[in-house]
Write a protein that holds these residues in place. Structure first.
Motif, PDB file in Angstrom:
ATOM      1  N   GLY A   1       0.838  -1.202   0.000  1.00  0.00           N
ATOM      2  CA  GLY A   1       0.000   0.000   0.000  1.00  0.00           C
ATOM      3  C   GLY A   1       0.868   1.246   0.000  1.00  0.00           C
ATOM      4  O   GLY A   1       1.998   1.234   0.511  1.00  0.00           O
ATOM      5  N   LYS A   2       0.343   2.326  -0.565  1.00  0.00           N
ATOM      6  CA  LYS A   2       1.140   3.546  -0.742  1.00  0.00           C
ATOM      7  C   LYS A   2       1.007   4.542   0.406  1.00  0.00           C
ATOM      8  O   LYS A   2       1.795   5.482   0.503  1.00  0.00           O
ATOM      9  CB  LYS A   2       0.745   4.219  -2.055  1.00  0.00           C
ATOM     10  CG  LYS A   2       1.118   3.409  -3.290  1.00  0.00           C
ATOM     11  CD  LYS A   2       0.746   4.137  -4.558  1.00  0.00           C
ATOM     12  CE  LYS A   2       1.194   3.354  -5.797  1.00  0.00           C
ATOM     13  NZ  LYS A   2       0.824   4.044  -7.052  1.00  0.00           N
ATOM     14  N   THR A   3       0.024   4.371   1.253  1.00  0.00           N
ATOM     15  CA  THR A   3      -0.203   5.280   2.370  1.00  0.00           C
ATOM     16  C   THR A   3      -0.507   4.456   3.614  1.00  0.00           C
ATOM     17  O   THR A   3      -0.843   3.263   3.511  1.00  0.00           O
ATOM     18  CB  THR A   3      -1.399   6.204   2.088  1.00  0.00           C
ATOM     19  OG1 THR A   3      -2.603   5.404   2.038  1.00  0.00           O
ATOM     20  CG2 THR A   3      -1.230   6.970   0.770  1.00  0.00           C
ATOM     21  N   PRO A   4      -0.430   5.061   4.793  1.00  0.00           N
ATOM     22  CA  PRO A   4      -0.826   4.311   5.997  1.00  0.00           C
ATOM     23  C   PRO A   4      -2.259   3.805   5.920  1.00  0.00           C
ATOM     24  O   PRO A   4      -2.562   2.702   6.402  1.00  0.00           O
ATOM     25  CB  PRO A   4      -0.636   5.340   7.119  1.00  0.00           C
ATOM     26  CG  PRO A   4       0.423   6.266   6.607  1.00  0.00           C
ATOM     27  CD  PRO A   4       0.164   6.377   5.137  1.00  0.00           C
ATOM     28  N   GLN A   5      -3.125   4.595   5.315  1.00  0.00           N
ATOM     29  CA  GLN A   5      -4.519   4.164   5.186  1.00  0.00           C
ATOM     30  C   GLN A   5      -4.618   2.931   4.290  1.00  0.00           C
ATOM     31  O   GLN A   5      -5.344   1.971   4.605  1.00  0.00           O
ATOM     32  CB  GLN A   5      -5.365   5.310   4.609  1.00  0.00           C
ATOM     33  CG  GLN A   5      -5.530   6.492   5.541  1.00  0.00           C
ATOM     34  CD  GLN A   5      -4.335   7.444   5.512  1.00  0.00           C
ATOM     35  OE1 GLN A   5      -3.396   7.292   4.724  1.00  0.00           O
ATOM     36  NE2 GLN A   5      -4.383   8.447   6.383  1.00  0.00           N
ATOM     37  N   GLU A   6      -3.893   2.951   3.171  1.00  0.00           N
ATOM     38  CA  GLU A   6      -3.905   1.783   2.290  1.00  0.00           C
ATOM     39  C   GLU A   6      -3.279   0.579   2.976  1.00  0.00           C
ATOM     40  O   GLU A   6      -3.749  -0.552   2.811  1.00  0.00           O
ATOM     41  CB  GLU A   6      -3.178   2.089   0.984  1.00  0.00           C
ATOM     42  CG  GLU A   6      -3.972   2.950   0.020  1.00  0.00           C
ATOM     43  CD  GLU A   6      -3.348   3.004  -1.365  1.00  0.00           C
ATOM     44  OE1 GLU A   6      -2.316   2.332  -1.595  1.00  0.00           O
ATOM     45  OE2 GLU A   6      -3.896   3.715  -2.234  1.00  0.00           O
TER      46      GLU A   6
ATOM     47  N   GLU B   1      -5.793  -1.005   5.090  1.00  0.00           N
ATOM     48  CA  GLU B   1      -6.806  -1.678   4.275  1.00  0.00           C
ATOM     49  C   GLU B   1      -6.259  -2.987   3.702  1.00  0.00           C
ATOM     50  O   GLU B   1      -6.984  -3.990   3.615  1.00  0.00           O
ATOM     51  CB  GLU B   1      -7.262  -0.740   3.151  1.00  0.00           C
ATOM     52  CG  GLU B   1      -8.436  -1.241   2.335  1.00  0.00           C
ATOM     53  CD  GLU B   1      -9.763  -1.252   3.067  1.00  0.00           C
ATOM     54  OE1 GLU B   1     -10.777  -1.588   2.435  1.00  0.00           O
ATOM     55  OE2 GLU B   1      -9.803  -0.936   4.285  1.00  0.00           O
ATOM     56  N   VAL B   2      -4.996  -2.994   3.323  1.00  0.00           N
ATOM     57  CA  VAL B   2      -4.366  -4.230   2.866  1.00  0.00           C
ATOM     58  C   VAL B   2      -4.428  -5.284   3.963  1.00  0.00           C
ATOM     59  O   VAL B   2      -4.809  -6.440   3.724  1.00  0.00           O
ATOM     60  CB  VAL B   2      -2.906  -3.972   2.433  1.00  0.00           C
ATOM     61  CG1 VAL B   2      -2.165  -5.297   2.233  1.00  0.00           C
ATOM     62  CG2 VAL B   2      -2.863  -3.156   1.144  1.00  0.00           C
TER      63      VAL B   2
ATOM     64  N   VAL C   1     -18.582  -8.026  -4.830  1.00  0.00           N
ATOM     65  CA  VAL C   1     -19.188  -6.701  -4.658  1.00  0.00           C
ATOM     66  C   VAL C   1     -18.101  -5.649  -4.449  1.00  0.00           C
ATOM     67  O   VAL C   1     -18.151  -4.554  -5.030  1.00  0.00           O
ATOM     68  CB  VAL C   1     -20.181  -6.715  -3.477  1.00  0.00           C
ATOM     69  CG1 VAL C   1     -20.612  -5.291  -3.113  1.00  0.00           C
ATOM     70  CG2 VAL C   1     -21.404  -7.571  -3.825  1.00  0.00           C
ATOM     71  N   HIS C   2     -17.125  -5.961  -3.635  1.00  0.00           N
ATOM     72  CA  HIS C   2     -16.064  -4.987  -3.365  1.00  0.00           C
ATOM     73  C   HIS C   2     -15.305  -4.617  -4.635  1.00  0.00           C
ATOM     74  O   HIS C   2     -14.860  -3.463  -4.785  1.00  0.00           O
ATOM     75  CB  HIS C   2     -15.083  -5.554  -2.341  1.00  0.00           C
ATOM     76  CG  HIS C   2     -13.903  -4.666  -2.083  1.00  0.00           C
ATOM     77  ND1 HIS C   2     -13.992  -3.512  -1.339  1.00  0.00           N
ATOM     78  CD2 HIS C   2     -12.605  -4.745  -2.501  1.00  0.00           C
ATOM     79  CE1 HIS C   2     -12.810  -2.911  -1.299  1.00  0.00           C
ATOM     80  NE2 HIS C   2     -11.945  -3.649  -1.991  1.00  0.00           N
ATOM     81  N   LEU C   3     -15.151  -5.562  -5.560  1.00  0.00           N
ATOM     82  CA  LEU C   3     -14.348  -5.324  -6.760  1.00  0.00           C
ATOM     83  C   LEU C   3     -15.071  -4.534  -7.845  1.00  0.00           C
ATOM     84  O   LEU C   3     -14.448  -4.173  -8.849  1.00  0.00           O
ATOM     85  CB  LEU C   3     -13.870  -6.668  -7.330  1.00  0.00           C
ATOM     86  CG  LEU C   3     -12.746  -7.347  -6.538  1.00  0.00           C
ATOM     87  CD1 LEU C   3     -12.580  -8.797  -6.976  1.00  0.00           C
ATOM     88  CD2 LEU C   3     -11.440  -6.586  -6.696  1.00  0.00           C
TER      89      LEU C   3
ATOM     90  N   VAL D   1      -7.175  -3.024  -3.153  1.00  0.00           N
ATOM     91  CA  VAL D   1      -6.829  -1.796  -2.435  1.00  0.00           C
ATOM     92  C   VAL D   1      -6.029  -0.889  -3.371  1.00  0.00           C
ATOM     93  O   VAL D   1      -5.026  -1.329  -3.945  1.00  0.00           O
ATOM     94  CB  VAL D   1      -5.988  -2.082  -1.175  1.00  0.00           C
ATOM     95  CG1 VAL D   1      -5.592  -0.776  -0.483  1.00  0.00           C
ATOM     96  CG2 VAL D   1      -6.752  -2.980  -0.210  1.00  0.00           C
ATOM     97  N   GLY D   2      -6.462   0.349  -3.520  1.00  0.00           N
ATOM     98  CA  GLY D   2      -5.679   1.317  -4.272  1.00  0.00           C
ATOM     99  C   GLY D   2      -5.635   1.041  -5.760  1.00  0.00           C
ATOM    100  O   GLY D   2      -6.502   0.363  -6.324  1.00  0.00           O
ATOM    101  N   GLU D   3      -4.578   1.537  -6.390  1.00  0.00           N
ATOM    102  CA  GLU D   3      -4.462   1.496  -7.838  1.00  0.00           C
ATOM    103  C   GLU D   3      -3.462   0.462  -8.332  1.00  0.00           C
ATOM    104  O   GLU D   3      -3.184   0.397  -9.542  1.00  0.00           O
ATOM    105  CB  GLU D   3      -4.041   2.884  -8.362  1.00  0.00           C
ATOM    106  CG  GLU D   3      -5.006   3.999  -7.990  1.00  0.00           C
ATOM    107  CD  GLU D   3      -6.396   3.763  -8.550  1.00  0.00           C
ATOM    108  OE1 GLU D   3      -6.490   3.267  -9.695  1.00  0.00           O
ATOM    109  OE2 GLU D   3      -7.376   4.050  -7.837  1.00  0.00           O
TER     110      GLU D   3
END
Length: 211
Positions: A83-88, A91-92, A143-145, A152-154
């Motif tokens: 993940g690229k951020t703490p938030q990501e 989420e990972v 559903v999430h996808l 998560v993310g890009e």
């Protein structure tokens, strides 16, 4: 120094670590574990991993068990997939924990019961119950996808590498890609990555035990 991954091709959890290693660009090699011959129950293997499970990753004086820990270690070494951020990053981890509890643990058990036990020993009521639980997990992921290329993310993360662990296997266990449009599209994204390999191409296995 070459990283060694003790694994076998039929293990979806080993595939999570093997695929992360392969796509990370790290120097690694598989070490075949004869699970169906009882190797993981032997004293030598228990000295390597007291839990008696694959995968086991050995990198010099570092020995790791549990595929999620290995994925985190690969992220520490390469900066990839976390993940690229703490938030990501949080989420990972959320999706990795979800996968281990709701998806992979149940898919792995279902696949074993339906393919690697003698037919007369397959518990029909347990299989039927678990099919319902797995359908709920597939639904949540599908559903999430929607509208997403990755969980998560890009970019590809350990969330994708964890959740896809069992979904490329050909043996029947109640999952058919054509029934899950978003999951199928996402798996195609993973298959399209440079360096992607099917689990049976990435790790040595027991062809005589596959059905």
């Amino acid at each position: 120094m070459t990283i060694k991954l003790h694994c076998f091709g039929e293990s979806g959890n080993a595939y999570k670590a093997a695929l992360a290693l392969e796509l990370s660009g790290l120097d690694w090699e598989p070490v075949f574990v004869d699970f169906f011959g009882g190797e993981t129950r032997g004293a030598d293997f228990r000295d390597l991993n007291v839990m008696g499970e694959v995968p086991v990753l050995v990198d010099g004086d570092v020995t790791l068990t549990q595929s999620g820990v290995m994925q985190m270690y690969i992220t520490e070494k390469t900066g990839k997939f976390g993940g690229k951020t703490p938030q990501e990053a949080r989420e990972v981890m959320r999706w990795m924990f979800w996968d281990n509890h709701k998806l992979s643990s149940q898919a792995g058990m279902m696949r074993f019961l339906m393919n690697f036990l003698p037919e007369e020993k397959r518990p029909a009521e347990v299989i039927a119950f678990m099919q319902g639980r797995l359908k709920a997990a597939y639904t949540a992921l599908d559903v999430h996808l929607r509208g997403r290329d990755w969980i998560v993310g890009e970019d590809l993360t350990n969330a994708d590498l964890s959740c896809c662990g069992y979904l490329f296997y050909p043996e029947p266990f109640g999952f058919d890609r054509k029934d899950w449009f978003e999951i199928d599209r996402w798996l195609s994204n993973i298959e399209g990555l440079p360096g992607w390999k099917h689990p049976y191409d990435l790790m040595p296995g027991n062809p005589s035990d596959r059905q």
